[in-house]
Design a protein around this motif. Structure first.
Motif, PDB file in Angstrom:
ATOM      1  N   TYR A   1      95.877  54.252  49.854  1.00  0.00           N
ATOM      2  CA  TYR A   1      94.585  53.599  49.616  1.00  0.00           C
ATOM      3  C   TYR A   1      93.433  54.583  49.812  1.00  0.00           C
TER       4      TYR A   1
ATOM      5  N   ILE B   1      93.169  56.614  46.724  1.00  0.00           N
ATOM      6  CA  ILE B   1      92.556  55.811  45.664  1.00  0.00           C
ATOM      7  C   ILE B   1      91.054  55.687  45.894  1.00  0.00           C
ATOM      8  N   ASP B   2      90.648  55.480  47.143  1.00  0.00           N
ATOM      9  CA  ASP B   2      89.216  55.383  47.458  1.00  0.00           C
ATOM     10  C   ASP B   2      88.496  56.686  47.113  1.00  0.00           C
TER      11      ASP B   2
ATOM     12  N   PRO C   1      97.961  53.003  54.093  1.00  0.00           N
ATOM     13  CA  PRO C   1      96.576  53.463  54.280  1.00  0.00           C
ATOM     14  C   PRO C   1      96.287  54.811  53.624  1.00  0.00           C
TER      15      PRO C   1
ATOM     16  N   GLN D   1      99.507  45.961  50.589  1.00  0.00           N
ATOM     17  CA  GLN D   1      98.147  45.775  51.066  1.00  0.00           C
ATOM     18  C   GLN D   1      97.681  47.053  51.758  1.00  0.00           C
ATOM     19  N   ARG D   2      96.401  47.106  52.093  1.00  0.00           N
ATOM     20  CA  ARG D   2      95.838  48.331  52.662  1.00  0.00           C
ATOM     21  C   ARG D   2      96.555  48.748  53.950  1.00  0.00           C
TER      22      ARG D   2
ATOM     23  N   GLU E   1     104.908  56.355  53.114  1.00  0.00           N
ATOM     24  CA  GLU E   1     104.432  54.977  52.972  1.00  0.00           C
ATOM     25  C   GLU E   1     105.163  54.238  51.850  1.00  0.00           C
TER      26      GLU E   1
ATOM     27  N   GLY F   1      87.361  51.093  45.182  1.00  0.00           N
ATOM     28  CA  GLY F   1      88.813  51.084  45.161  1.00  0.00           C
ATOM     29  C   GLY F   1      89.388  49.746  44.731  1.00  0.00           C
ATOM     30  N   VAL F   2      90.639  49.521  45.100  1.00  0.00           N
ATOM     31  CA  VAL F   2      91.338  48.301  44.699  1.00  0.00           C
ATOM     32  C   VAL F   2      91.660  47.465  45.925  1.00  0.00           C
ATOM     33  N   ASP F   3      91.960  46.193  45.684  1.00  0.00           N
ATOM     34  CA  ASP F   3      92.274  45.269  46.775  1.00  0.00           C
ATOM     35  C   ASP F   3      93.767  45.118  47.008  1.00  0.00           C
ATOM     36  N   ALA F   4      94.567  45.473  46.019  1.00  0.00           N
ATOM     37  CA  ALA F   4      96.018  45.363  46.157  1.00  0.00           C
ATOM     38  C   ALA F   4      96.681  46.338  45.186  1.00  0.00           C
ATOM     39  N   ILE F   5      97.903  46.752  45.539  1.00  0.00           N
ATOM     40  CA  ILE F   5      98.697  47.633  44.683  1.00  0.00           C
ATOM     41  C   ILE F   5     100.046  46.966  44.457  1.00  0.00           C
TER      42      ILE F   5
END
Length: 429
Positions: free
Chosen positions: A151, A154-155, A148, A143-144, A409, A165-169
């Protein structure tokens, strides 16, 4: 660095030219293409997949010709897309009709024999119903708050390619990456195969993200919810209509009864493939352009080359699994200590692939019409399309400090995925 034992020099048995190579890879002649493709392509695909690959090559070559002649590719809704949506709605209407008929029979025959066919129809409708994708249960989901910096990258790439962007990876052990929408609200999921991510350079990783995020706004009919669910439903129906192997006399009758429904489902699947293939091909080329915008044309072309040799990465992964089985690791701790070395060996292996092996793969791709799967344009055509355009510079740079923060991360899932690769080998002992 190659050792002397790995370097080879020999005359070509076909044309006599000097052939220099590396004994770890296929020895071939660049002058006459002797042994360029020593393993003839196995015809193991089903009829539908063979047809898909023929369509992929045909549409891929046609779209490439349009680009080379100065025509710009645009995402658009054409007559084929409208017809595909109509067929998809018709597929879904079958499920609706089964539900309505089942409810009607149950209500009208309440307490009587008519309830039995009604319940049967409801059970069939439940089995054949369209299903919305869900978060994968067997992958590690970030999750974000977990990553971070990743994410944020990606943003940034999403902003360049004109989407969000996306909500989950979801991080897994496959040599692949993809995006999809899941759930009723259509949340976005990026699936990241860590073996592929690990062997890419920082800018190639940006190109990979740019390509995947580019799919969210490029008119890909096949991945639209209505059509995608219809394709999944038809695939499920085809599975249920598959003939029973070595049937008994009763099962032979069942197989015979399923012939026409199976042919009908197969025909509709092939028709939907025909109708959506061009839009899918166009979407891939557009996504490649977004990759070049985000990471540079050079990085996007290099990513295409890496995709050509992913089979070598897959073989190396299989070797890691087999080595774990042969090592006879006696404890989880011992296995996890070994797991952390997997990524180093994978990266070293891919870095050692010589230039002539990439060239051989490109020539094999041109012969076979290689593609990532049956729905993608041939990879060598995607590469040619990128090179045909005006070279672009990177809009998103992944520098060393940011790369290190992202690596930190991913450290936990990196170890976990490596452990799963090793564990597969241990469990096969």
């Amino acid at each position: 660095m190659r050792t002397a034992a790995e370097e080879t020099t020999q005359p070509c048995p076909e044309c006599g030219a000097e052939v220099r190579g590396d004994s770890r890879f296929t020895i071939w002649c660049a002058a006459c293409d002797w042994n360029v493709d020593p393993q003839e392509q196995q015809e193991t695909q089903g009829r539908l997949e063979r047809a898909q690959r023929v369509l992929a090559r045909r549409h891929g070559e046609k779209l490439l010709a349009e680009v080379l002649h100065g025509r710009v590719l645009h995402a658009r809704r054409d007559a084929a897309a409208v017809l595909a949506y109509a067929i998809a709605l018709a597929v879904h209407s079958v499920t609706v009709a089964l539900i309505a008929s089942g409810i009607y029979c149950v209500v009208r025959g309440w307490g009587g024999v008519m309830m039995l066919p009604g319940l049967f129809l409801l059970v069939v409708a439940a089995a054949l119903r369209p299903r919305l994708p869900k978060l994968p249960e067997d992958e590690l989901v970030l999750q974000r708050a977990d990553a971070p910096e990743l994410y944020a990258l990606i943003d940034g790439v999403a902003q360049v390619v004109g989407t969000s962007g996306v909500d989950a990876i979801a991080v897994g052990k496959e040599v692949n990456a993809s995006v999809m929408s899941y759930g009723v609200r259509g949340r976005r999921l990026l699936t990241l195969g860590l073996p592929l991510w690990e062997v890419l350079t920082p800018q190639q990783r940006v190109a990979l993200l740019g390509h995947e995020l580019g799919h969210y706004g490029n008119g890909d009919t096949r991945h639209a919810t209505v059509v995608a669910m219809a394709l999944r439903s038809l695939t499920t129906w085809r599975y249920y209509f598959t003939p029973i192997q070595q049937p008994s006399p009763v099962e032979m009758v069942v197989n015979l009864a399923f012939v026409m429904p199976r042919l009908l489902v197969q025909g509709v699947l092939m028709l939907l493939d025909q109708l959506t293939m061009r839009a899918t091909q166009r979407a891939e080329y557009l996504a490649d352009r977004e990759a070049a915008r985000a990471a540079s044309t050079e990085a996007a072309v290099a990513l295409m080359d890496q995709l050509l040799v992913t089979d070598s990465l897959t073989v190396r992964l299989r070797r890691e699994t087999n080595n774990a089985a042969l090592a006879g690791l006696r404890s989880a701790r011992e296995a996890k200590d070994q797991a952390d070395e997997v990524w180093t060996r994978l990266t070293t292996h891919m870095a050692a692939i010589p230039d002539h092996e990439y060239e051989r793969k490109r020539r094999v791709a041109a012969r076979r019409g290689h593609s990532v799967d049956a729905t993608h344009p041939p990879t060598h055509l995607r590469r040619d399309c990128l090179l045909a355009g005006t070279p672009t510079e990177a809009a998103v740079l992944l520098d060393d400090s940011r790369q290190q923060r992202i690596a930190a991360e991913l450290a936990r899932v990196r170890s976990e995925v490596a452990w799963r690769i090793v564990r597969d080998g241990i469990e096969t002992q």
